[in-house]
Design a protein around this motif. Structure first.
Motif, mmCIF file in Angstrom:
data_model
loop_
_atom_site.group_PDB
_atom_site.id
_atom_site.type_symbol
_atom_site.label_atom_id
_atom_site.label_comp_id
_atom_site.label_asym_id
_atom_site.label_seq_id
_atom_site.Cartn_x
_atom_site.Cartn_y
_atom_site.Cartn_z
ATOM 1 N N THR A 189 53.381 35.227 36.000
ATOM 2 C CA THR A 189 51.963 35.266 35.638
ATOM 3 C C THR A 189 51.062 34.536 36.633
ATOM 4 O O THR A 189 49.843 34.524 36.457
ATOM 5 N N ILE A 190 51.628 33.914 37.683
ATOM 6 C CA ILE A 190 50.793 33.096 38.572
ATOM 7 C C ILE A 190 49.751 33.913 39.317
ATOM 8 O O ILE A 190 48.744 33.366 39.755
ATOM 9 N N GLY A 191 49.968 35.200 39.473
ATOM 10 C CA GLY A 191 48.979 36.017 40.171
ATOM 11 C C GLY A 191 48.024 36.731 39.255
ATOM 12 O O GLY A 191 47.194 37.516 39.714
ATOM 13 N N GLY A 192 48.138 36.473 37.944
ATOM 14 C CA GLY A 192 47.281 37.159 36.985
ATOM 15 C C GLY A 192 47.480 38.657 37.040
ATOM 16 O O GLY A 192 48.603 39.147 37.173
ATOM 17 N N GLU A 193 46.404 39.383 36.984
ATOM 18 C CA GLU A 193 46.476 40.841 36.990
ATOM 19 C C GLU A 193 46.839 41.395 38.363
ATOM 20 O O GLU A 193 47.177 42.563 38.491
ATOM 21 N N ASN A 194 46.775 40.555 39.390
ATOM 22 C CA ASN A 194 47.057 41.025 40.751
ATOM 23 C C ASN A 194 48.541 41.060 41.086
ATOM 24 O O ASN A 194 48.923 41.480 42.161
ATOM 25 N N GLY A 195 49.388 40.565 40.200
ATOM 26 C CA GLY A 195 50.822 40.701 40.425
ATOM 27 C C GLY A 195 51.592 39.410 40.432
ATOM 28 O O GLY A 195 52.429 39.182 39.590
#
Length: 414
Positions: free
Chosen positions: A158-164
């Motif tokens: 989840t560290i990249g949020g919606e970006n991956g």
């Protein structure tokens, strides 16, 4: 979902499970081939112990540590044992890729691999009892906790949020470097084999007793990697599965060629063991991003991994660390390279992705270094981890097992 497609997906996943299981034969052959005859039974015993105990540990708690459901992102546990959930045998489970039982068994095959990596690095001088205790803790607790951070929906996923965020398709970090970090700590605390480093401090070659067997082991591992990476698609999707198998093979071939060329230029001889480890380096290197790379990018990753093998082996020797099979270089250093490569090549390449990859490498490295050190140092301070000088010189097969691996092999003078 069509019942035929669901069945095809599940059958493919079961085939991949069998291929990953077969990799343990490859690991065993490679380890005994690159070490001395007098320790063959000991190494085989460790490998058989790892797969048997690894599956049982994953049943007892590993699976539910790695896939705990809703949790805080760092540590969760869904309970002991495994039981079929509602819809576990239908396409509703895992988007129709496989059943619950197939899911458990496929993941269990991966779990034992981390300890197998350590087995090769500590070969020929570790006490069997101490190694078995290490396996129980490392496979039972450390590996599934790290896996939960990404594959179980933890903080790395989840560290990249919606970006991956962090990406490790089949385990360059989550499998291979977990084993590699453990191997690094183990060989540091264990010390080198007698005769590995001379009075001048230079590394001395201790040849393996059966290089043909080592070569067979590597080719078996390459075959098994089709299941390791191909099964990580988690379905029989024709496009993605075929791409993953192509990138996996190209990286392996490029890694082998690169290692043999670089080692030949440096040492002026055609070193088969470097060639073999180059293939493995390419395989480990592509494992994090096999689903994202083009064929050309996978070749580039393999070429760099092959060179990393040659320089990495030299570095381990320079640090006066004794790794009989090159496990730290193959699984840790190439695992780090393969994980970073996701931010350099492929569909997700970019500065942000490099930072996500570094976060995953760092978190895994710190946790594994600390836990492996605690486990092995505690064993060293209590029961001891190293066999006696006499046992090491005469061989662990006779002293720990009372057996000879080649009892009927004798010179025939008649």
């Amino acid at each position: 979902m069509d019942a035929g497609l669901f069945t095809a997906n599940n059958v493919w996943m079961m085939v991949c499970t069998a291929l990953v299981f077969f990799m343990h034969t490859g690991f065993a052959f490679l380890e005994i081939g690159l070490t001395r005859q007098k320790n063959t039974i000991n190494i085989l015993f460790k490998n058989v112990f790892i797969i048997c105990v690894g599956i049982l540990l994953y049943y007892i708690g590993g699976f539910n540590l790695m896939y705990p459901g809703e949790f805080n992102g760092f540590l969760g546990f869904a309970g002991f044992g495994i039981s079929l959930p509602e819809g576990g045998l239908t396409p509703d489970y895992a988007d129709g890729g496989y059943t619950y039982w197939t899911d458990f068994l496929f993941q269990a095959m991966f779990a034992a691999t981390a300890a197998t990596i350590v087995s090769g690095a500590v070969a020929e001088r570790i006490k069997l009892g101490a190694f078995m205790i290490f396996v129980l803790v490392y496979v039972g607790l450390v590996y599934p906790i790290v896996g939960s951070w990404q594959w179980g929906g933890g903080f790395l996923s989840t560290i990249g949020g919606e970006n991956g965020g962090f990406h490790d398709f089949a385990g360059s970090t989550l499998v291979h470097s977990v084993g590699g970090w453990g191997a690094l700590v183990a060989i540091y605390l264990l010390g080198a084999r007698i005769g590995k480093f001379g009075t001048d401090g230079k590394a001395k070659a201790i040849p393996g007793h059966n290089i043909p067997l080592a070569a067979a082991g590597v080719l078996i591992l390459w075959l098994g990697w089709f299941g390791f990476n191909g099964g990580s698609v988690l379905s029989a999707d024709p496009g993605l599965t075929s791409l993953v198998l192509v990138t996996t093979s190209l990286a392996a071939a490029a890694g082998g060629v690169s290692a043999f060329v670089v080692s030949t230029l440096m040492y002026k001889n055609f070193d088969l063991t470097m060639f073999l480890n180059g293939i493995l380096g390419g395989l480990v290197g592509i494992t994090a991003g096999a689903d994202l790379m083009s064929p050309m990018e996978s070749i580039a990753i393999g070429l760099i991994a092959g060179a990393v093998i040659v320089f990495g082996v030299a570095l381990i020797d320079k640090l006066k660390l004794d790794d009989p099979v090159g496990a730290v270089t193959v699984h840790l250093i190439c695992g780090i390279w393969g994980t970073l490569a996701v931010g350099i090549f492929g569909d997700k390449a970019g500065i942000d992705q490099i930072l996500y990859q570094l976060a995953g490498i760092g978190a895994t490295g710190v946790f594994c270094l600390i836990t492996a050190f605690i486990i092995i140092y505690a064993l060293k301070a209590t029961i001891g981890i190293r066999v006696s000088k006499e046992e090491e010189l005469e061989g662990l097969d006779i002293h720990e097992h009372g057996m000879d691996s080649y009892a009927d092999f004798r010179m025939n003078d008649r």
